[in-house]
Design an enzyme around this catalytic site. Sequence first.
Site, short mmCIF file in Angstrom:
data_model
loop_
_atom_site.label_atom_id
_atom_site.label_comp_id
_atom_site.label_asym_id
_atom_site.label_seq_id
_atom_site.Cartn_x
_atom_site.Cartn_y
_atom_site.Cartn_z
N CYS A 135 0.83 -1.21 0.00
CA CYS A 135 0.00 0.00 0.00
C CYS A 135 0.87 1.26 0.00
O CYS A 135 1.48 1.60 1.02
CB CYS A 135 -0.93 -0.02 1.22
SG CYS A 135 -1.81 1.53 1.49
N CYS A 139 -0.25 4.01 2.46
CA CYS A 139 0.09 3.61 3.84
C CYS A 139 1.53 3.98 4.16
O CYS A 139 1.83 4.53 5.23
CB CYS A 139 -0.10 2.10 4.01
SG CYS A 139 -1.76 1.48 3.66
#
Length: 396
Positions: free
Chosen positions: A62, A65
């Site tokens: 991700c 993230c």
Amino acid sequence: MKPERPRLAVVMILVLAAALAAPRARAAEAAGFFRDETAAAAMKDAAAEKKIVLLDFTTAYCGPCKRMDLTTWRDPAVAAFLVDRAVAVKVDGDKETKLVARYHVNLYPTMIFVRPDGKEIDRLLNFQSSAQFLAAFKDTLSGGTALKRARAEVAAAEASGDSNGTLKSRLNLADVLAAQGLSAQALAQYLWLFDVGMKKTPAYQGVRASYLPVDIRALGRTYPPALAALQERLDAAERRLRGPAFTDDDARDFTILNWALEETAKGPRLYDSFKAGDPRRAVLGRQLFDEFLKARRYTDAAEASPAPRVDEELAACAKTGWGPKAEKDAEMRRIGREFCIERAAEGIEALAGARDDAAARALLKHARAVDDEPWAREILRRHLERAGRKDLWSGG
């Protein structure tokens, strides 16, 4: 269709208001507020400490993230506000599948605030800057919800005439609606963004070709009309490509939607059905570089992304690829440089595999001038080896 989640009980509002009024914590080490424990342990701790729980759902792949790890979670102001009010833990979405299913997590990052008994209070979706996170967290503690905030953001952006802000806020609203189980409303927002809002907006072409169709596909796991909508648009793009009035946009949409529906073999098959010299073959081929490279169809890949284009992209990427934020962050700078070298290495692999040695060597020289550190050399060597052309490598 699940109804909008009702307001919290009055008693919970009072508890959260008390948390909001708690004294400011001592300055905490950035990102040190995440505890190395399970979600269940965090809930027990929260009950004992009279706090709520922050579950930060992430994955290893991700990008947003990682960006939050480098920015928001390092901000001392975020840490200072969180430590007295919440027990925060990270949840690996690939490993903690039961928690993912329990809280219906479909995209990353997803940050969910829960009571010590595990009942959800509110959630935040996608990248959140420090200011965005703190504002949303404070609103949550005061009884606000993500859906109300999302609708207000759309209204504010539209009222101000901010077109990019409208697209961003409507995408967030769609994600929030999907997370709330309001699937039909979410799909309507997603399709407007795909068909109208983002289609002619340069700043959002990357989102339209990646995150947006992935979000629609994720919605389709529990709401079949979403998959049907993608298929309908794929079929329409293919019909236009097979007809006389085709455009680059048709080829782009055909490729995007094939990828979103995990039917990537359809692109090369349609390409092969067109005879050499057919302009549709060239138009579609430009969109199929990744598929050609994966299949080691190097001649087609080199035609899809010729040497001058790769060289131009490398020069532009080397100049601006890691962006202004990277000037102050070494990790962001490294990520940007790695992206530039990886894309150049793919072009070099195609040229080397197609036996265009002069162009491959010239581009290899350019790439090494941009960055010749060991990690960059390893990427370049790996792609040459994949093409069976280790003979083109020299100099360490």
